[in-house]
Design a protein around this motif. Structure first.
Motif, PDB file in Angstrom:
ATOM      1  N   LEU A   1     -50.873 -16.245 -14.404  1.00 16.39           N
ATOM      2  CA  LEU A   1     -49.770 -16.624 -13.508  1.00 16.39           C
ATOM      3  C   LEU A   1     -48.597 -17.151 -14.338  1.00 16.39           C
ATOM      4  O   LEU A   1     -48.808 -17.806 -15.361  1.00 16.39           O
ATOM      5  N   PRO A   2     -47.349 -16.893 -13.874  1.00 15.55           N
ATOM      6  CA  PRO A   2     -46.196 -17.503 -14.541  1.00 15.55           C
ATOM      7  C   PRO A   2     -46.147 -19.001 -14.219  1.00 15.55           C
ATOM      8  O   PRO A   2     -46.752 -19.442 -13.241  1.00 15.55           O
ATOM      9  N   ALA A   3     -45.419 -19.760 -15.037  1.00 16.36           N
ATOM     10  CA  ALA A   3     -45.283 -21.207 -14.799  1.00 16.36           C
ATOM     11  C   ALA A   3     -44.218 -21.428 -13.731  1.00 16.36           C
ATOM     12  O   ALA A   3     -43.123 -21.901 -14.020  1.00 16.36           O
TER      13      ALA A   3
ATOM     14  N   THR B   1     -62.824 -21.506 -11.200  1.00 16.50           N
ATOM     15  CA  THR B   1     -61.793 -20.473 -11.332  1.00 16.50           C
ATOM     16  C   THR B   1     -60.790 -20.899 -12.402  1.00 16.50           C
ATOM     17  O   THR B   1     -60.313 -22.038 -12.378  1.00 16.50           O
ATOM     18  N   ALA B   2     -60.451 -19.995 -13.319  1.00 11.09           N
ATOM     19  CA  ALA B   2     -59.498 -20.323 -14.383  1.00 11.09           C
ATOM     20  C   ALA B   2     -58.177 -19.602 -14.158  1.00 11.09           C
ATOM     21  O   ALA B   2     -58.152 -18.404 -13.870  1.00 11.09           O
ATOM     22  N   LEU B   3     -57.053 -20.350 -14.273  1.00 11.55           N
ATOM     23  CA  LEU B   3     -55.711 -19.770 -14.188  1.00 11.55           C
ATOM     24  C   LEU B   3     -55.049 -19.882 -15.556  1.00 11.55           C
ATOM     25  O   LEU B   3     -54.880 -20.987 -16.085  1.00 11.55           O
ATOM     26  N   GLU B   4     -54.695 -18.728 -16.102  1.00 10.96           N
ATOM     27  CA  GLU B   4     -54.042 -18.696 -17.409  1.00 10.96           C
ATOM     28  C   GLU B   4     -52.529 -18.721 -17.161  1.00 10.96           C
ATOM     29  O   GLU B   4     -51.975 -17.767 -16.620  1.00 10.96           O
ATOM     30  N   ILE B   5     -51.877 -19.830 -17.517  1.00 10.88           N
ATOM     31  CA  ILE B   5     -50.466 -20.028 -17.165  1.00 10.88           C
ATOM     32  C   ILE B   5     -49.562 -19.631 -18.334  1.00 10.88           C
ATOM     33  O   ILE B   5     -49.786 -20.064 -19.474  1.00 10.88           O
ATOM     34  N   GLN B   6     -48.541 -18.839 -18.018  1.00 12.08           N
ATOM     35  CA  GLN B   6     -47.591 -18.428 -19.061  1.00 12.08           C
ATOM     36  C   GLN B   6     -46.601 -19.566 -19.298  1.00 12.08           C
ATOM     37  O   GLN B   6     -45.461 -19.523 -18.850  1.00 12.08           O
ATOM     38  N   GLY B   7     -47.042 -20.578 -20.015  1.00 14.85           N
ATOM     39  CA  GLY B   7     -46.202 -21.751 -20.252  1.00 14.85           C
ATOM     40  C   GLY B   7     -46.956 -22.743 -21.120  1.00 14.85           C
ATOM     41  O   GLY B   7     -47.970 -22.401 -21.725  1.00 14.85           O
TER      42      GLY B   7
ATOM     43  N   LEU C   1     -47.282 -28.148 -12.536  1.00 17.82           N
ATOM     44  CA  LEU C   1     -47.754 -27.333 -11.410  1.00 17.82           C
ATOM     45  C   LEU C   1     -48.776 -28.116 -10.584  1.00 17.82           C
ATOM     46  O   LEU C   1     -48.724 -28.135  -9.349  1.00 17.82           O
ATOM     47  N   VAL C   2     -49.705 -28.757 -11.273  1.00 15.63           N
ATOM     48  CA  VAL C   2     -50.725 -29.537 -10.568  1.00 15.63           C
ATOM     49  C   VAL C   2     -50.068 -30.642  -9.751  1.00 15.63           C
ATOM     50  O   VAL C   2     -50.376 -30.838  -8.578  1.00 15.63           O
TER      51      VAL C   2
END
Ligand SMILES: *Cc1c(COP(=O)(O)O)cnc(C)c1O
Length: 446
Positions: free
Chosen positions: A431-433, A193-199, A207-208
């Motif tokens: 997702l936002p950061a 699954t890939a999460l594209e982070i706005q940051g 985040l991790v």
């Protein structure tokens, strides 16, 4: 408490401690699967072995997997059976790392012949296999969480794709990875699954970290990390320092030039010297994100937000392996400075280097390798008798926009395994950061 400590002693011959607290010690399984100690340090082995005389008598005749086996055995031989370790190593090192000579004393170590065309395949493939071995017989699904500045995510996704009992969640900074890199993260499907982070990448990394520091969440999702903070990624990266040195004429002590971001690769080189590999100097080559070169020059460490460059896999403002480097030098700036030299270069210099290397040697060097080549050239200018080995960390086809801007259309042939992915559709969740939102998303998927 007391029991789990005793258990560690009984089941593990080597213990691992946190860089923040030498008395917090765990066994191999916990060091690899937990990845990050609860005190926010990094795991290091209590004892670092030295390769024995028998190895040095024959090392120049060994194949790459045989060298890998000797090095892996030095680290993990007390905890992993020889048969299992051989399978893990042979499954990892199933492609070569050729040494290319541009000019006398000027060598390039090509680390991009793996499935995702970057050196991170070595670490990711080894880690996936070691984790599968450590969790054999466990009945809980493992969730691998990884932040990527470009190449890590692709390598980890490829290494874990379709591995039963695991799923992978990749966080990457929106708009800051190349188009082909993005496809390697987002087009595999299956358990990825890939999460594209706005940051930025640093936001992804934070985040991790926040997910791991939430003990309850980490426990419930059976979280594990695949970032270069994981020791299982570093050990296989030390294999190719030996392999490269063994291909040089006898008696040559190489200087290794390492295009660096999180400094995992460089730390792996330092581990190789701990095992006894003779190295003249390490050159830490960075782009404008020069926190470590600055530390080496001035003696103070000031992590700061990263700035975007054309060598984007090195856009790191707070290198995660820095504390390991410090630990390996006993916290001494003078010792580190005597063994590691830092250099940093601008995008303009990097672009010029791509053109120069093509013009002089008819060789297409990618932007990361080009930063390294510049550092190697500068090092040899002041140390003319040095032999440099520059790590070429990725295939130039991964950075087509930069390559074509400098060398013209169709200057690089795209390997088929990359071309196939380019045709596939991108699937990612935006997702936002924001730590709270990210943890909420994770809760929901657990
Ligand atoms: C990850 C990466 C680097 C930086 O490696 P570190 O071990 O994080 O220092 C350099 N070049 C490329 C192409 C990479 O993918």
């Amino acid at each position: 408490m007391a029991f789990s400590f005793l258990n560690s002693i009984l089941t593990s011959a080597v213990l691992y401690h946190s860089t923040n607290n030498p008395t917090h010690r765990v066994d191999l399984k916990e060091a690899i699967l937990r990845s990050l100690p609860p005190d926010n340090g990094l795991y290091m082995p209590d004892t670092l072995p030295i390769l024995d005389q028998a190895f040095w008598e024959i090392w120049r005749e060994l194949t790459f997997p045989e060298i890998g086996m000797a090095v892996a055995d030095a680290f993990f031989g007390d905890d992993v059976s020889p048969a299992a370790l051989r399978e893990i190593v042979e499954g990892t090192v199933s492609f070569d790392a050729p040494l290319v000579t541009l000019a006398p004393g000027d060598h390039i170590l090509e680390l991009f012949h793996g499935p995702t065309l970057a050196f991170k395949d070595f670490g990711a493939r080894f880690m996936a296999r070691l984790m599968a071995w450590l969790t054999r017989g466990d009945d809980r699904e493992l969730t691998v969480l990884v932040a990527t500045s470009g190449d890590t995510g692709g390598a980890v996704a490829s290494a874990f794709l379709n591995v039963p009992g695991t799923r992978v969640i990749i966080l990457y900074p929106q708009g800051k990875v190349s188009g082909l890199q993005e496809k390697q993260l987002t087009a595999l499907g299956g358990n990825i699954t890939a999460l594209e982070i706005q940051g930025s990448f640093d936001d992804c990394q934070a985040l991790v970290k926040s997910a791991f520091l939430d003990r309850e969440l980490a426990e419930r999702l059976n979280l594990t990390s695949a970032n270069s903070i994981n020791l299982a990624r570093l050990v296989p990266q030390s294999f190719y320092y030996f392999h490269a040195a063994s291909q040089l004429p006898e008696g040559i002590k190489p200087s290794f030039v390492i295009p660096s971001g999180n400094f995992g690769n460089l730390t792996a080189g330092l581990l190789a010297t701990q095992l006894g590999l003779p190295v003249e100097q390490f050159i830490a080559a960075t782009n404008r994100n020069d926190v470590v070169p600055e530390y080496l020059r001035l003696g103070h460490y000031s992590p700061r937000p990263s700035v975007p460059t054309i060598s984007n896999a090195m856009d790191v403002g707070a290198p995660s392996n820095f504390v390991r480097m410090q630990a390996l030098f006993g916290g001494s700036w003078e010792s580190m400075k005597s063994k590691v030299t830092g250099m940093s270069f601008s995008d303009d210099e990097t672009r010029a280097a791509i053109r120069t290397v093509k013009a002089l040697y008819d060789y297409e060097i990618d932007p990361h390798g080009a930063v390294g080549w510049l550092a190697a050239k500068q090092w040899r200018a002041t140390h003319p008798s040095s032999t440099t080995v520059t790590l070429e960390t990725a295939h130039p086809a991964k950075f087509l926009d930069v390559m074509e801007a400098e060398l013209g259309a169709n200057c690089v042939e795209i390997p088929e395994r990359l071309a196939i992915l380019a045709q596939r559709e991108k699937v990612a969740t935006l997702l936002p950061a924001d730590k709270a939102i990210f943890r909420e998303w994770l809760q929901a998927c657990g």
